[in-house]
Scaffold this active site. Structure first.
Site, PDB file in Angstrom:
ATOM      1  CB  SER A 227      -0.933  -0.025   1.217  1.00  0.00           C
ATOM      2  OG  SER A 227      -1.876   0.985   1.151  1.00  0.00           O
ATOM      3  NE  ARG A 228       1.688   5.843  -1.781  1.00  0.00           N
ATOM      4  CZ  ARG A 228       1.493   5.216  -2.927  1.00  0.00           C
ATOM      5  NH1 ARG A 228       1.747   3.927  -3.020  1.00  0.00           N
ATOM      6  NH2 ARG A 228       1.045   5.862  -3.979  1.00  0.00           N
ATOM      7  CD  GLU A 256      20.718   2.410   5.490  1.00  0.00           C
ATOM      8  OE1 GLU A 256      21.934   2.166   5.651  1.00  0.00           O
ATOM      9  OE2 GLU A 256      20.246   3.568   5.475  1.00  0.00           O
ATOM     10  CG  HIS A 269       7.319   1.564  -5.492  1.00  0.00           C
ATOM     11  ND1 HIS A 269       7.259   2.927  -5.617  1.00  0.00           N
ATOM     12  CD2 HIS A 269       6.045   1.162  -5.260  1.00  0.00           C
ATOM     13  CE1 HIS A 269       6.015   3.339  -5.458  1.00  0.00           C
ATOM     14  NE2 HIS A 269       5.254   2.282  -5.245  1.00  0.00           N
TER      15      HIS A 269
END
Length: 394
Positions: A227-228, A256, A269
């Site tokens: 989602s985010r 990281e 992504h």
């Protein structure tokens, strides 16, 4: 002639919708509309000419939506255009979480000798996995992507339970009746073997899953975030997997802190990174922005209400204003005072702002310019424009 500015490479299949007779692309620094993908606009100085911004994707975190709203700039996104691409990656990640396919493929590449087949047969036990069939998947957020994930996971033989207090009617119709509904989000956390999150990033969804929520999960649970990044607290996830009360975490957002942990799979992504998704998003963004510029119709906006009305009159006046009492009365009386007849009118509000379409039976451009000037004098009116109906001759 409308001016369009693009940021990032937008698929030609979308940009070709802007016909050369009515549009110029990237030929002006005072555009009427902007189309972008991932470019961050938070430091961008929006020219006063900008009427709408269309993002070829679902998220709009790279756009200063609040600033745009205050300036009367309509922000659009393309929900559902990349849903299938994300859904396929989620399903693939579910499979990868139970079958060590990547590890096995890497191991095979290092084999040497003439008896590779025998080595494979003797050592393949170390890559034995589990099956998804019969396991319980919790889907948090049943929008375009969540609904597709839920349906396909059920077809794989999983028991699927979904949670979304705001599911739309259209989405509800698309979800299999065999997908169970959770009335409380905690039911997902405490009972599911796999949990996948598909909600927008809002203030109330930031760190939606953190220490408290992870503590509710079974130690065998595996969590997925496509989602985010900010939806799931990375520090809490690290602690959970290292302390043994979360079996695994897969995310499409690089951080990281999450790298180089055997229980965590970080993808770069890739959710919407398919040719088909980019084309679909570009087509939808272009179509939505074009319709808005030419007719004033608002659809799929993240900061203004959906407003659609058939356009049969010579001209249309569009008004963006603060959502305060008696604005419709003030708008209609101002137009009437200018001796212009109203053919049709629609108004919708969303939070502190509202949008009005007024179709008028008038062709005198001087009278129209005068009424626009009068409307703009109202302190609660943010933006006014007139649109000529080019489909019918008058």
């Amino acid at each position: 002639m409308f001016q369009i500015k693009t940021f990032n490479a937008i698929a030609q299949e979308g940009m070709s919708r802007f016909d050369e007779d009515n549009y110029q692309v990237n030929q002006s620094e005072t555009p009427d509309g902007i189309i972008l993908r991932s470019q961050k606009l938070h430091d961008y100085e929006f020219p006063e000419s900008v009427l709408g911004v269309a993002r070829a994707g679902a998220g709009t975190n790279n756009i200063p939506v609040e600033e745009c709203t205050e300036k009367g700039i309509v922000v659009f996104n393309t929900p559902g255009a990349n849903a299938n691409a994300v859904k396929e990656l989620v399903i693939a990640s579910l499979l990868l979480s139970v079958r060590p396919i990547i590890q096995g493929a890497i191991w095979v590449q290092d084999l040497t000798g003439s008896n590779i087949e025998e080595q494979v047969e003797a050592n393949k036990k170390q890559f034995a996995g589990n099956e998804l069939e019969g396991k319980k998947l919790g889907v948090i957020g049943l929008g375009s992507i969540g609904a597709m994930v839920a349906n396909d996971a059920y077809r794989l033989g999983m028991e699927v339970i979904g949670y979304d207090p705001h599911v739309s009617v259209d989405t509800a119709w698309s979800i299999s009746r065999r997908v169970k509904r959770a009335t409380e989000i905690n039911e997902i956390f405490s009972t599911c073997d796999f949990i996948t999150v598909h909600v927008p990033l809002l203030e109330q969804t930031r760190n939606l899953i953190s220490d408290k929520e992870l503590a509710m999960m079974k130690p065998t649970t595996k969590l997925f975030n496509f989602s985010r990044g900010e939806i799931v607290d990375p520090e809490a996830v690290l602690k959970a997997v290292n302390d043994g009360y979360l079996a695994g975490f897969t995310t499409d957002f690089a951080d990281e802190r999450l790298l180089n942990n055997e229980k965590i799979l970080v993808l770069p992504h890739l959710g919407a990174s398919t040719e088909e998704a980019e084309i679909n998003c570009a087509k939808m963004a272009a179509r939505t922005l074009k319709k808005f510029l030419e007719t004033g119709t608002i659809k799929r906006s993240v900061n203004f209400p959906t407003v659609e009305m058939a356009f049969y009159s010579p001209y249309r006046i569009t008004i963006i204003n603060r959502n305060v009492p008696n604005m419709l009365g003030q708008i209609s009386s101002t137009i009437a005072a200018a001796e212009i007849n109203i053919d049709n009118m629609i108004n919708r509000g969303r939070g502190e702002y509202a949008y009005t379409l007024v179709d008028v039976n008038e062709t005198d451009e001087a009278k129209l310019a005068n009424v626009v000037s009068l409307l703009e004098q109202n302190s609660d009116v943010i933006r006014v424009r007139t649109i000529k109906n080019t489909e019918t001759s008058y």
